[in-house]
Design an enzyme around this catalytic site. Structure first.
Site, PDB file in Angstrom:
ATOM      1  N   SER A   1       0.831  -1.208   0.000  1.00 34.46           N
ATOM      2  CA  SER A   1       0.000   0.000   0.000  1.00 34.46           C
ATOM      3  C   SER A   1       0.865   1.257   0.000  1.00 34.46           C
ATOM      4  O   SER A   1       0.533   2.248  -0.645  1.00 34.46           O
ATOM      5  CB  SER A   1      -0.951  -0.013   1.194  1.00 34.46           C
ATOM      6  OG  SER A   1      -0.216   0.115   2.384  1.00 34.46           O
TER       7      SER A   1
ATOM      8  N   ARG B   1       0.282   3.557  -3.155  1.00 33.56           N
ATOM      9  CA  ARG B   1      -0.362   4.841  -2.879  1.00 33.56           C
ATOM     10  C   ARG B   1       0.427   5.982  -3.525  1.00 33.56           C
ATOM     11  O   ARG B   1      -0.115   6.820  -4.237  1.00 33.56           O
ATOM     12  CB  ARG B   1      -0.470   5.075  -1.381  1.00 33.56           C
ATOM     13  CG  ARG B   1      -1.148   6.407  -1.053  1.00 33.56           C
ATOM     14  CD  ARG B   1      -1.172   6.683   0.436  1.00 33.56           C
ATOM     15  NE  ARG B   1      -1.864   5.631   1.168  1.00 33.56           N
ATOM     16  CZ  ARG B   1      -1.269   4.730   1.912  1.00 33.56           C
ATOM     17  NH1 ARG B   1       0.053   4.756   2.028  1.00 33.56           N
ATOM     18  NH2 ARG B   1      -1.952   3.820   2.551  1.00 33.56           N
TER      19      ARG B   1
ATOM     20  N   ASN C   1      -0.868   8.002  -6.953  1.00 36.95           N
ATOM     21  CA  ASN C   1      -1.104   9.445  -6.918  1.00 36.95           C
ATOM     22  C   ASN C   1      -0.245  10.176  -7.927  1.00 36.95           C
ATOM     23  O   ASN C   1      -0.713  11.052  -8.652  1.00 36.95           O
ATOM     24  CB  ASN C   1      -0.841   9.986  -5.519  1.00 36.95           C
ATOM     25  CG  ASN C   1      -2.048   9.861  -4.619  1.00 36.95           C
ATOM     26  OD1 ASN C   1      -2.981  10.626  -4.732  1.00 36.95           O
ATOM     27  ND2 ASN C   1      -2.046   8.840  -3.780  1.00 36.95           N
TER      28      ASN C   1
END
Lengths: 156, 286
Positions: free
Chosen positions: B216, B220, B224
């Site tokens: 994660s 992440r 993004n």
């Protein structure tokens, strides 16, 4: 998107960066920050101590001032006492002097009195004799009754 | 460049291809000419652009912080030292807030992650065509300038954090404690048979949650940045669609760039904070 050797390249560089940061950046920077923090803390405590000292000094000054005041009033009291003593002494002296003068004057007066009395006595004697002479010129020889006249004059 | 003979999809694909160095199909070493060739190189290839930019940015970070650390003074700090101290105190505060054990490595780790990730993300704000155009003049076909839009970079960071997590978990709790954490939680029973039955279930749950942490973390940041980069590329396509759309694209790019400043800082901060929290979890029994 391909996963390849770049992963290990990144992993290794990350490790090296972290090690470098720990050794050459974080430790000296935090040391400096810590040192400055301590310096500021010391300065603050020194300032606090200075304030405390000032309070103590003020108290001390007050104490000294009070002592000085007490001493001054003591000295003043002593001075006053001494002054009244001097005045008393002077009074006594003056009184004694007056007394002395009075005694002397009295003695002089006594002398004058006795002298006057002497003169008076002599004059009275002379007056009495002259009176008696005038009376007796007719009846008594002066030389013959001199001892009687003298004894009368001595009784005055 | 988008204006040449490229179609929009080719333009996008071109922008999303790394400069890959590896073994070509004919056996020679070299730089891949097409995206397909880059993919074909498989695992034993390296993204030269990602490595170059990330090392350059890391170098800039270390150079300036080292300079500040070398000339560090306990008196009145200069501009650079002031700036570095500001960041360092911010990191220190974050670490003190989230990390409850004692470990000198965690704060430098957080500092490195925050500044490095921030700088890598910052490359996103450079207009998408500028650096590839400059590179094109030197005969370099592909140039992806934002290292954090490369999964390798984000996974590199995440695996670094993950390795430290495992290392400190075992160091602090012992191998037995670490394995116990994986197998005796969250389901527990006083009955021995039931407890033994619970072990595989616990292990499955805990292992997934353990693996989810680095995954994660990496995804992440990657997601993004990749999405942000993609939007910049899409906006850049508008520049070829006439004056009005081009001007509109300029406004959009400005707006997105301003918004993106928030995102890149936030992502760097999230990555750092989660790394601190994971390290804290590695140090504490729970």
């Amino acid at each position: 998107m391909n996963i390849n050797l770049t992963l290990f390249g990144q992993l290794v560089s990350f490790g090296v960066f972290v090690w470098f940061t720990l050794k050459y950046i974080w430790t000296p920077m935090m040391g400096a920050l810590e040192e400055r923090r301590n310096g500021i803390a010391d300065s603050l405590s020194a300032a606090e101590k200075g304030k405390h000292d000032e309070v103590l000094a003020k108290q001390h000054a007050k104490k000294i001032l009070l002592e000085a005041k007490n001493q001054a009033s003591e000295i003043k009291a002593q001075g006053e006492k001494r002054a009244s003593e001097i005045v008393d002494e002077a009074k006594n002296e003056a009184y004694a002097e007056g007394e002395r003068l009075l005694t002397a004057a009295r003695a002089e007066i006594d002398q004058e009195v006795s002298r006057a009395r002497e003169q008076l006595r002599e004059q009275v004697a002379t007056l009495a004799i002259s009176g008696a002479e005038r009376i007796l010129q007719r009846e008594i020889d002066a030389a013959a009754h001199k001892d009687v006249v003298d004894s009368v004059a001595n009784q005055i | 460049m988008a204006g040449d003979t490229l179609t929009s999809s080719e333009y996008i694909k071109h922008h999303l291809t790394n400069l890959t160095f590896g073994q070509k199909a004919d056996g020679s070493l070299g730089i891949a000419d097409t995206a397909a060739e880059a993919a074909q190189m498989g695992f034993w290839a390296i993204h030269v652009d990602t490595m170059f930019w990330s090392l350059l940015l890391g170098g800039i970070f270390l150079y300036y912080f080292k300079k500040a650390a070398d000339t560090v003074t306990t008196g009145v700090p200069g501009g650079l030292q002031n700036f570095c101290e500001w960041i360092i105190e911010f990191i220190d505060e974050s670490v003190r807030g989230s990390f409850t054990s004692k470990n000198v490595l965690v704060a430098p780790l957080a500092l490195t992650i925050f500044v490095w990730v921030f700088l890598m993300n910052l490359m996103d704000l450079v207009p998408v065509d500028v650096i590839p155009l400059l590179a094109g003049w030197f005969g370099i076909h592909f140039m992806k300038v934002v290292p954090s839009t490369d999964l390798n970079a984000t996974f590199g960071l995440a695996i670094g954090v993950f390795s430290l997590m495992i290392f400190y978990s075992i160091k602090v709790k012992g191998l037995k404690g670490f394995m116990g954490e994986l197998t005796f939680m969250p389901f527990q029973s006083k009955n021995l048979v039931v407890q033994v039955l619970f072990i595989p279930i616990n292990f499955l749950l805990e292992f997934v949650s353990l693996i989810a942490k680095p995954v994660s973390l990496a995804l992440r940041l990657f997601g993004n940045m990749y999405a942000g980069e993609m939007i910049f590329i899409l906006i850049a396509i508008m520049y070829n669609a006439g004056l009005v759309l081009g001007l509109f694209g300029g406004v959009l790019q400005l707006g997105w760039a301003i918004f993106h400043i928030l995102i890149i800082t936030l992502q760097a901060f999230i990555f750092m904070t989660l790394a601190i929290v994971y390290m804290d979890m590695a140090h504490n029994e729970h």
